[in-house]
Design an enzyme around this catalytic site. Structure first.
Site, short mmCIF file in Angstrom:
data_model
loop_
_atom_site.label_atom_id
_atom_site.label_comp_id
_atom_site.label_asym_id
_atom_site.label_seq_id
_atom_site.Cartn_x
_atom_site.Cartn_y
_atom_site.Cartn_z
N GLN A 69 29.27 44.20 42.45
CA GLN A 69 29.70 42.94 41.80
C GLN A 69 28.51 41.98 41.78
OE1 GLN A 69 33.60 42.90 44.43
NE2 GLN A 69 34.08 41.78 42.33
N CYS A 122 40.18 39.43 41.49
CA CYS A 122 38.89 39.92 41.51
C CYS A 122 38.11 38.76 41.22
CB CYS A 122 38.57 41.20 40.69
SG CYS A 122 37.26 41.94 40.78
N GLU A 134 38.07 47.14 46.80
CA GLU A 134 36.68 47.35 46.87
C GLU A 134 36.13 48.42 46.70
OE1 GLU A 134 35.44 44.42 46.59
OE2 GLU A 134 37.12 43.52 47.17
N HIS A 172 35.83 49.59 43.23
CA HIS A 172 34.54 49.16 42.61
C HIS A 172 33.55 50.07 42.43
CE1 HIS A 172 35.58 45.09 41.33
NE2 HIS A 172 35.84 44.74 42.48
NI NI Z 1 37.29 43.16 42.89
#
Ligand code: NI
Length: 174
Positions: free
Chosen positions: A51, A99, A142, A145
């Protein structure tokens, strides 16, 4: 420590499987510190390295009282390296998720209630934890991700299409 830019939906890095962490050095610790700072600054309860554009298997998680869902529970800030869900309960529940990479979008997501996670800490020592409730949910979100999976992927195609339409509209208006 430094604030990092959070990558948004549409950025390819969010869809790539992240690489395992092999060096447990100062750089890794500094990266985790930046991720905590970025997460707190954005008022999130979890953040995965992709991210912030770093395709490595590192997550930070910290559900806390300022989040109304945390209620009575108080958790320690966690940094998990190379985490994986090794066991999940057959029982599921549905809760609201959002998110930091898809700001403004929230939806109910069904996930297993309890999970057992194996990972390493920032020094490379193995650790294992059982988590339920908000922590269990945050960990699953998470860890997803790290495999290029976003919470919207857990929704029905119809619901996802609707949300994506709204997302594109909001983006266009920004
Ligand atoms: Ni997220």
């Amino acid at each position: 420590m430094a604030l990092r830019e959070i990558r948004l939906l549409g950025d390819d890095v969010l869809r790539e499987p992240a690489a395992p962490v092999e060096s447990f050095d100062e750089d890794l610790r500094a990266l985790a510190e930046d991720m905590w700072e970025t997460m707190y600054h954005a008022d999130g309860i979890g953040l995965a390295a992709p991210q912030i554009g770093i395709s490595k298997r590192l997550i930070v998680v910290h559900p806390r009282r300022s989040d109304e869902r945390a209620e009575q529970e108080e958790y320690e800030p966690l940094a998990l390296v190379n985490p994986r869900v090794v066991e999940s309960s057959g029982q599921t529940d549905k809760e609201i998720e959002g998110c930091l990479s898809i700001p403004g979008m929230e939806e109910y997501v069904e996930r297993p209630l309890d999970v057992r996670v194996e990972a390493q800490d920032l020094d490379g020592s193995p650790l294992e934890l059982k988590a339920e409730g908000l922590l269990g949910r945050a960990l699953q979100h998470e860890i997803d991700h790290l495999d290029g999976v976003l919470f919207i992927d857990h929704l029905s195609p119809l619901k996802r299409r609707l949300l994506m339409k709204r997302w594109r509209k909001a983006l266009a208006e920004r």
